[in-house]
Design a protein around this motif. Sequence first.
Motif, PDB file in Angstrom:
ATOM      1  N   ARG A 100      -8.460  99.537   9.512  1.00 57.64           N
ATOM      2  CA  ARG A 100     -10.458  99.942   9.465  1.00 57.64           C
ATOM      3  C   ARG A 100     -10.351 100.131  10.945  1.00 57.64           C
ATOM      4  O   ARG A 100      -9.666  99.585  11.626  1.00 57.64           O
ATOM      5  N   PHE A 101     -11.415 100.429  11.410  1.00 59.83           N
ATOM      6  CA  PHE A 101     -12.130 100.997  12.572  1.00 59.83           C
ATOM      7  C   PHE A 101     -12.415  99.617  12.814  1.00 59.83           C
ATOM      8  O   PHE A 101     -13.305  99.093  12.288  1.00 59.83           O
ATOM      9  N   TRP A 113     -13.699 107.351  21.864  1.00 62.21           N
ATOM     10  CA  TRP A 113     -12.392 105.567  22.038  1.00 62.21           C
ATOM     11  C   TRP A 113     -13.015 105.355  20.954  1.00 62.21           C
ATOM     12  O   TRP A 113     -13.813 104.774  20.241  1.00 62.21           O
ATOM     13  N   ALA A 114     -12.080 104.738  19.588  1.00 64.57           N
ATOM     14  CA  ALA A 114     -12.239 104.140  18.777  1.00 64.57           C
ATOM     15  C   ALA A 114     -11.214 103.322  18.611  1.00 64.57           C
ATOM     16  O   ALA A 114     -10.296 104.179  18.157  1.00 64.57           O
ATOM     17  N   GLY A 115     -11.030 102.128  18.498  1.00 62.79           N
ATOM     18  CA  GLY A 115      -9.672 101.357  18.085  1.00 62.79           C
ATOM     19  C   GLY A 115      -9.727 101.003  16.585  1.00 62.79           C
ATOM     20  O   GLY A 115     -10.517 100.790  15.968  1.00 62.79           O
ATOM     21  N   THR A 116      -8.622 100.704  16.013  1.00 62.58           N
ATOM     22  CA  THR A 116      -8.279 100.830  14.650  1.00 62.58           C
ATOM     23  C   THR A 116      -7.812  99.601  14.273  1.00 62.58           C
ATOM     24  O   THR A 116      -6.218  98.844  14.836  1.00 62.58           O
ATOM     25  N   ALA A 121      -6.368  91.297  10.159  1.00 63.59           N
ATOM     26  CA  ALA A 121      -6.531  90.453  11.472  1.00 63.59           C
ATOM     27  C   ALA A 121      -4.864  90.961  11.787  1.00 63.59           C
ATOM     28  O   ALA A 121      -4.482  89.846  12.860  1.00 63.59           O
ATOM     29  N   GLU A 122      -3.946  91.666  10.260  1.00 58.73           N
ATOM     30  CA  GLU A 122      -1.833  91.267  11.068  1.00 58.73           C
ATOM     31  C   GLU A 122      -1.970  92.064  12.329  1.00 58.73           C
ATOM     32  O   GLU A 122      -2.537  93.369  12.769  1.00 58.73           O
ATOM     33  N   LYS A 123      -1.010  91.183  13.378  1.00 61.11           N
ATOM     34  CA  LYS A 123      -0.740  92.133  14.894  1.00 61.11           C
ATOM     35  C   LYS A 123      -0.213  93.102  14.304  1.00 61.11           C
ATOM     36  O   LYS A 123       0.454  93.474  13.779  1.00 61.11           O
ATOM     37  N   LEU A 144      -1.458  98.049  19.070  1.00 64.65           N
ATOM     38  CA  LEU A 144      -2.574  97.012  18.537  1.00 64.65           C
ATOM     39  C   LEU A 144      -3.461  95.733  17.840  1.00 64.65           C
ATOM     40  O   LEU A 144      -2.379  96.144  16.757  1.00 64.65           O
ATOM     41  N   SER A 145      -3.489  94.982  18.162  1.00 61.89           N
ATOM     42  CA  SER A 145      -3.938  94.056  16.788  1.00 61.89           C
ATOM     43  C   SER A 145      -6.010  93.815  16.294  1.00 61.89           C
ATOM     44  O   SER A 145      -5.815  93.673  15.762  1.00 61.89           O
TER      45      SER A 145
END
Length: 292
Positions: A100-101, A113-116, A121-123, A144-145
């Motif tokens: 998920r974002f 800008w946005a991260g997933t 929360a698996e790394k 990324l984690s």
Amino acid sequence: MQNKLKVVVDAKATLAESPCWDPNNKCLYWVDILQKNLHQYSLKTKENRTFKFNKYLSSVAVRKSGGLILTLEDGFYFYNTKNDELMLLQYTESNQPNNRFNDGKCDPGGRFWAGTMDKNAEKYKGSLYCMNNIFKVDKVLSDLSIPNGIAWDIKKKKMYFIDSPSRQILVFDYDMGSGDIRNKRVAVTISEGQGLPDGMTIDEEGMIWVAHFGGGKVSRWDPKYGRCLQNIYIPTSNVTSCVFGGEEMKDLYITTARQDLAKDELEREPLAGNIFCIKTNFKGAPTYQFEG
């Protein structure tokens, strides 16, 4: 800092995040990710409105031409609070259904800008994406984690970024014209026992303000020397993000969460999940808007 910390929204949010200041309407947008809610707090009326969604809602920014840009769990969207119209811009990571974002923000060039991240929360399952003003989406960083805070310095030459489990605030050289980032290095390392670095903002002096999830504070850092300048202690453990706003851009709005707190911890921290504000002696850098 002698100013008093106060609660501005008695939200008791599960996971409040992504505070975004709208200077035109003098309001603060923020989200409760796990409750799938967008919120709008008015500085003028002191009222907090809630807009409900059917998917996880992780970040929000103001669209310069009107309305908002959001990340829901599966992609980028436009949203109009006046008529409740939601428009999909682009799905992302359809091949990774457990992602998920998470946090997101606009840069000085008007990109979003946005991260997933993995929902458990698996790394190393997440990425950082950038949508430009013609709605083209590029993957900028991989492996990324828990991608979280992003900030750009007032000179528009540097970008700071947090992947929370790393305990590091990274800095990149940033080109506003192209949006390119390069020359990654570590600006700040958060030591064990201070919680994880989460959301982040920046002031006009170029100092970064970092929320500590599990650390109960917001800290101000000089990223040039990696030195902590001060701490603002919050009466709850899980501090998620912060942004400057208000008439003078000196009010620091701070989001928090009830997530991961056991029943006895919640009894000790009755203000968990609320939105706080403190007037600082520093002026925040502007909150940028989406140009698309």
